[in-house]
Scaffold this motif. Structure first.
Motif, PDB file in Angstrom:
ATOM      1  N   SER A 127       0.828  -1.203   0.000  1.00  0.00           N
ATOM      2  CA  SER A 127       0.000   0.000   0.000  1.00  0.00           C
ATOM      3  C   SER A 127       0.866   1.258   0.000  1.00  0.00           C
ATOM      4  O   SER A 127       0.638   2.180  -0.789  1.00  0.00           O
ATOM      5  CB  SER A 127      -0.928  -0.051   1.218  1.00  0.00           C
ATOM      6  OG  SER A 127      -1.113   1.222   1.763  1.00  0.00           O
TER       7      SER A 127
ATOM      8  N   MET B 216      -8.281   3.831  -0.552  1.00  0.00           N
ATOM      9  CA  MET B 216      -7.923   2.478  -0.116  1.00  0.00           C
ATOM     10  C   MET B 216      -6.996   2.538   1.094  1.00  0.00           C
ATOM     11  O   MET B 216      -7.118   1.748   2.028  1.00  0.00           O
ATOM     12  CB  MET B 216      -7.245   1.708  -1.247  1.00  0.00           C
ATOM     13  CG  MET B 216      -8.174   1.282  -2.357  1.00  0.00           C
ATOM     14  SD  MET B 216      -9.514   0.252  -1.773  1.00  0.00           S
ATOM     15  CE  MET B 216      -8.698  -1.333  -1.622  1.00  0.00           C
TER      16      MET B 216
ATOM     17  N   THR C 276      -9.242   3.559   4.173  1.00  0.00           N
ATOM     18  CA  THR C 276     -10.140   2.496   4.616  1.00  0.00           C
ATOM     19  C   THR C 276      -9.340   1.292   5.110  1.00  0.00           C
ATOM     20  O   THR C 276      -9.751   0.601   6.039  1.00  0.00           O
ATOM     21  CB  THR C 276     -11.088   2.070   3.484  1.00  0.00           C
ATOM     22  OG1 THR C 276     -10.305   1.770   2.319  1.00  0.00           O
ATOM     23  CG2 THR C 276     -12.077   3.154   3.138  1.00  0.00           C
ATOM     24  N   GLY C 277      -8.175   1.069   4.499  1.00  0.00           N
ATOM     25  CA  GLY C 277      -7.331  -0.040   4.952  1.00  0.00           C
ATOM     26  C   GLY C 277      -6.821   0.192   6.358  1.00  0.00           C
ATOM     27  O   GLY C 277      -6.753  -0.741   7.170  1.00  0.00           O
TER      28      GLY C 277
ATOM     29  N   LEU D 113      -9.478  -0.834   8.685  1.00  0.00           N
ATOM     30  CA  LEU D 113      -9.626  -2.281   8.868  1.00  0.00           C
ATOM     31  C   LEU D 113      -8.579  -2.838   9.831  1.00  0.00           C
ATOM     32  O   LEU D 113      -8.813  -3.866  10.466  1.00  0.00           O
ATOM     33  CB  LEU D 113      -9.516  -3.015   7.527  1.00  0.00           C
ATOM     34  CG  LEU D 113     -10.597  -2.729   6.488  1.00  0.00           C
ATOM     35  CD1 LEU D 113     -10.629  -3.835   5.460  1.00  0.00           C
ATOM     36  CD2 LEU D 113     -11.965  -2.573   7.109  1.00  0.00           C
TER      37      LEU D 113
ATOM     38  N   PHE E  40     -16.792   0.180   6.340  1.00  0.00           N
ATOM     39  CA  PHE E  40     -15.453   0.434   5.802  1.00  0.00           C
ATOM     40  C   PHE E  40     -14.888  -0.832   5.160  1.00  0.00           C
ATOM     41  O   PHE E  40     -14.117  -0.756   4.204  1.00  0.00           O
ATOM     42  CB  PHE E  40     -14.530   0.988   6.885  1.00  0.00           C
ATOM     43  CG  PHE E  40     -14.675   2.475   7.036  1.00  0.00           C
ATOM     44  CD1 PHE E  40     -15.668   3.026   7.818  1.00  0.00           C
ATOM     45  CD2 PHE E  40     -13.849   3.329   6.333  1.00  0.00           C
ATOM     46  CE1 PHE E  40     -15.841   4.388   7.919  1.00  0.00           C
ATOM     47  CE2 PHE E  40     -14.006   4.701   6.425  1.00  0.00           C
ATOM     48  CZ  PHE E  40     -14.999   5.230   7.220  1.00  0.00           C
TER      49      PHE E  40
ATOM     50  N   HIS F  66     -13.625  -0.981   1.406  1.00  0.00           N
ATOM     51  CA  HIS F  66     -12.250  -1.365   1.116  1.00  0.00           C
ATOM     52  C   HIS F  66     -12.167  -2.621   0.243  1.00  0.00           C
ATOM     53  O   HIS F  66     -11.217  -2.802  -0.499  1.00  0.00           O
ATOM     54  CB  HIS F  66     -11.495  -1.605   2.431  1.00  0.00           C
ATOM     55  CG  HIS F  66     -10.022  -1.846   2.262  1.00  0.00           C
ATOM     56  ND1 HIS F  66      -9.135  -0.828   2.058  1.00  0.00           N
ATOM     57  CD2 HIS F  66      -9.283  -2.982   2.248  1.00  0.00           C
ATOM     58  CE1 HIS F  66      -7.906  -1.319   1.939  1.00  0.00           C
ATOM     59  NE2 HIS F  66      -7.965  -2.632   2.047  1.00  0.00           N
TER      60      HIS F  66
END
Lengths: 497, 223
Positions: A98, A139, A142-143, A146, A191, A195
């Motif tokens: 990421s 991304m 939202t990642g 998570l 979320f 994601h």
């Protein structure tokens, strides 16, 4: 052997007769590109695509174990880190992938901007690219949610607080964002959906269109100073570059893309192996308040900006700056579709990239050590330097205790240790007189709380007595009130006073 | 859809008198049918959109008060006069999979007797958890350095107002607060049903303004 080849060819022909994508695929792979475009500067887009595929694959693998439930997510991350074989490595690859993807997408964007590749006829390719950047950042955010730890929990709180500042619809918007009244199960679920389903779906679709347009319109030629883009002549010029002097993308340019992508993948793997997965940090328990939430690297600059904005500018900034920034990026190719492509003839473009990069870099750097935040345990955890206590009177030492006990050091450093919210106090007596110090401590001001209610008169007296001894390493001249000497000089003239 | 025009055309010429109008309008009849099918799908889409959109915005359709109820924080005696204590409670609205996120903390300040202030833990700036320092009588926020006085009014830093306060009641020696949702600038913990301030309005963050706000809360609650 020849029989095997014959069978394989036969099989391919059978499929190709029915499926029919082999031919177009070969045509696309070998499409002619300008000789100058088979360059190491043109490898970032393909690397971003490869990273996207890596993220999809590792993401699906993580979803095999991850539990998107507020009550269990943190435990399932522990399971991945410690129980599931190689779970930690997949988390690490996904996390580092990421960060690399954001970096490569940004580099790709800067390269395209500086090379003028967004100009006619590739305007729409750029516009889709802007959305790809936004989705990549989406991304990343939202990642981070998570990875349901304390940072994620309070990061959601920050997101909700920003949303709540929206005029009129702020309240309902917060409820839609959180899926309810508080940050809880439904928040994590939505979320997760963003994601895993919504943003990746859009991302893959947009990336597909983006690449399709690159094939359709051709890879941008290496810009030359003085070679002006004009809608009337560009197509013919480009055709000449590709067909008279062109090279096939495969293999002339593709090998560089492949080598660079492999290097990037190896770099992701190396970072994952050496540095391991990101977190998770502490449990997402809202009753654990001994926490200093911080966003991931990609958003540290925003975290810093939010600390430095004046309070009254914050809401207007939050809702106009992104609109202007995104609007400007989208409008760029429509405003400047023609003209010079080469960076040496576009000084403002180079200046913009430099200023934005320096600003983002500076704010990110500040975000890594948050000088605006009080250091919550400096008062209880840091010692008073011995040289500040030697030879001091009992009253002054009492003042040193007040300085510790009243959490002054959470914001003020002495001896280089403590918060940086306020100025360091090592040489405070050379800058402020006794009266000024008393006034500042009791009434506050200049972003310092007033301590009038938290300090007794004797505590204030002791504190200021101690502060008066802090005159820096070379024992500088104490600050004086210039008017004081005048009143003293006049004192004998008015003995009755 | 096999060559629609040819058969129609052949149909028209042998019987020009029989069905002149219908035959001539055949292509437009198909166009009409196509438009009708598009309209039908639009209608179905609109009908389907009702549950979809309703489901998505559902959480926003509830009124703020619908999320709130009176939560007991303990007996009054658990809070010494003049002190500020941290309490945990379980959010009145919770689901089975909330886990620990259903827990909420609050700062309870017992001024004297039955007079309290109950502050949300969330900083009025961006919602981070503020910490109470009894020695300096300040709340400090770890995120961006917001600081508040013991009465919740703004002391310094980026917050533009004081801490959010819950509405409270003392019943049979027990302290209750009206809680249930994350306090933010638009969902203030305590609004007493009063018309909410427009969010774009940013007042100069003077401690005087915050003071009147907090004392206003006290008097209303006592009354």
């Amino acid at each position: 052997m020849s029989r095997l080849i014959r069978t394989a060819t036969g099989l391919y022909n059978w499929v190709e007769r029915r499926l029919g994508i082999g031919g177009p695929a070969i045509d696309a792979a070998t499409h002619p590109i300008p000789r100058s475009s088979a360059s190491w500067m043109y490898v970032f887009g393909s690397a971003a695509t490869v990273l996207l595929v890596l993220q999809v694959v590792t993401g699906i693998l993580l979803a095999l174990t991850y539990t998107p439930s507020a009550g269990d997510a943190w435990q399932s991350l522990q399971l991945l880190n410690h129980e599931v074989p190689l779970g930690w490595l997949l988390r690490a690859i996904h996390g580092w992938g990421s960060d690399f993807m954001i970096a490569i997408v940004l580099i790709h964007m800067v390269q395209v901007f500086l090379f003028g590749a967004y100009k006619y006829p590739r305007e729409l390719t750029w516009i889709l690219g802007v959305f790809l950047l936004l989705m990549t950042l989406g991304m990343a955010f939202t990642g981070q949610v998570l990875r349901f730890d304390q940072d994620a929990y309070w990061g959601l709180g920050i997101g909700a607080s920003i949303t709540s500042r929206m005029p009129v619809i702020g309240g309902p918007a917060v409820h839609i964002l959180l899926g309810g009244p508080i940050i809880a199960a439904s928040t994590l679920s939505r979320f997760f959906a963003l994601h895993v389903f919504v943003i990746p779906g859009l991302l893959l679709a947009f990336a597909g269109l983006h690449i399709l347009m690159v094939l359709r319109l051709g890879v941008n030629e290496w810009p030359m100073p003085g070679r002006i883009v004009s809608k009337a002549t560009y197509d013919a010029e480009y055709h000449k570059l590709t067909h008279d002097d062109g090279v096939p993308f495969l293999p002339d340019a593709a090998w560089k893309d492949a080598v660079f992508s492999a290097a990037i993948l190896l770099a992701v793997l190396a970072c994952a192996l050496v540095f391991g997965p990101f977190g998770p940090g502490g449990q997402p328990d809202p009753t654990i308040i001994e926490t200093a939430p911080r966003p991931d690297f990609a958003f540290l600059w925003l975290y810093a900006v939010l600390a430095y904005l004046p309070p009254e500018l914050e809401t207007p900034f939050l809702f106009t700056a992104p609109v202007i920034a995104i609007g400007a990026m989208l409008a760029l190719p429509l405003i400047a579709p023609t003209g010079e492509k080469h960076w040496s003839r576009r000084p403002i473009a180079v200046l913009m990239v430099t200023v934005i990069a320096v600003a983002l870099g500076a704010f990110t750097k500040l975000g890594t050590y948050t000088p605006w935040s009080p250091i919550m345990n400096a008062w209880s955890g840091q010692t008073t330097p011995a040289q500040y206590l030697n030879g001091r009177s009992p009253l002054e030492r009492q003042g040193a205790l007040v300085l510790q006990n009243k959490q002054c050091r959470n914001c003020h450093a002495i001896g280089g240790v403590g918060g940086q919210r306020g100025p360091a106090l090592d040489s405070i007596a050379t800058r402020m007189t006794e009266d000024q110090m008393i006034r500042q401590v009791v009434q506050g001001g200049g972003n310092m709380p007033a301590y009038g209610k938290a300090l007794s008169a004797s505590e204030t007296q002791a504190l200021v007595a101690f502060l008066k001894t802090l005159r820096g390493p070379d024992n500088g001249t104490p600050a004086t009130d210039a008017s004081r000497s005048l009143t003293k000089a006049e004192a004998p003239a008015a003995p009755g006073q | 859809m096999t060559t629609p025009h040819q058969p129609e055309g052949t149909l028209v010429s042998p019987e020009p008198q029989g069905q002149p109008q219908g035959a001539a309008k055949d292509p437009s009849r198909r166009a009409f049918l196509f438009k009708l099918s598009v309209a039908l799908n639009g209608l179905v889409g609109a009908v389907l959109a009702v549950p979809v959109v309703g489901y998505l915005v559902g959480p926003a359709l509830k009124r703020d008060d619908a999320y709130k109820s009176w939560v007991p924080l303990g007996t009054v005696d658990e809070f010494p006069e003049g002190e500020t204590r941290l309490v945990d409670f379980v959010n009145p609205v919770k689901t089975a999979s909330d886990g620990m996120t259903a827990n909420v903390s609050a700062w309870v300040r017992r001024i004297q007797g039955q007079q309290f202030q109950v502050f949300a833990i969330n900083c009025a700036h961006l919602g981070c958890p503020v910490r109470w320092f009894p020695q300096s009588r300040l709340f400090m926020c770890p995120c961006h350095g917001g600081a508040y006085y013991e009465d919740g009014s703004r002391a310094s830093g980026p917050p533009e107002r004081g801490l959010f306060e819950y509405q409270y009641e003392v019943q049979n020696g027990k302290l209750l607060i009206h809680a249930g949702q994350l306090p933010t600038l638009s969902n203030e913990a305590c609004n007493h049903g009063a018309p909410q301030k427009p969010l774009t309005q940013i007042e100069p963050a003077t401690s005087a303004a915050a003071d009147t706000e907090s004392t206003g809360t006290d008097t209303r609650t006592e009354a």
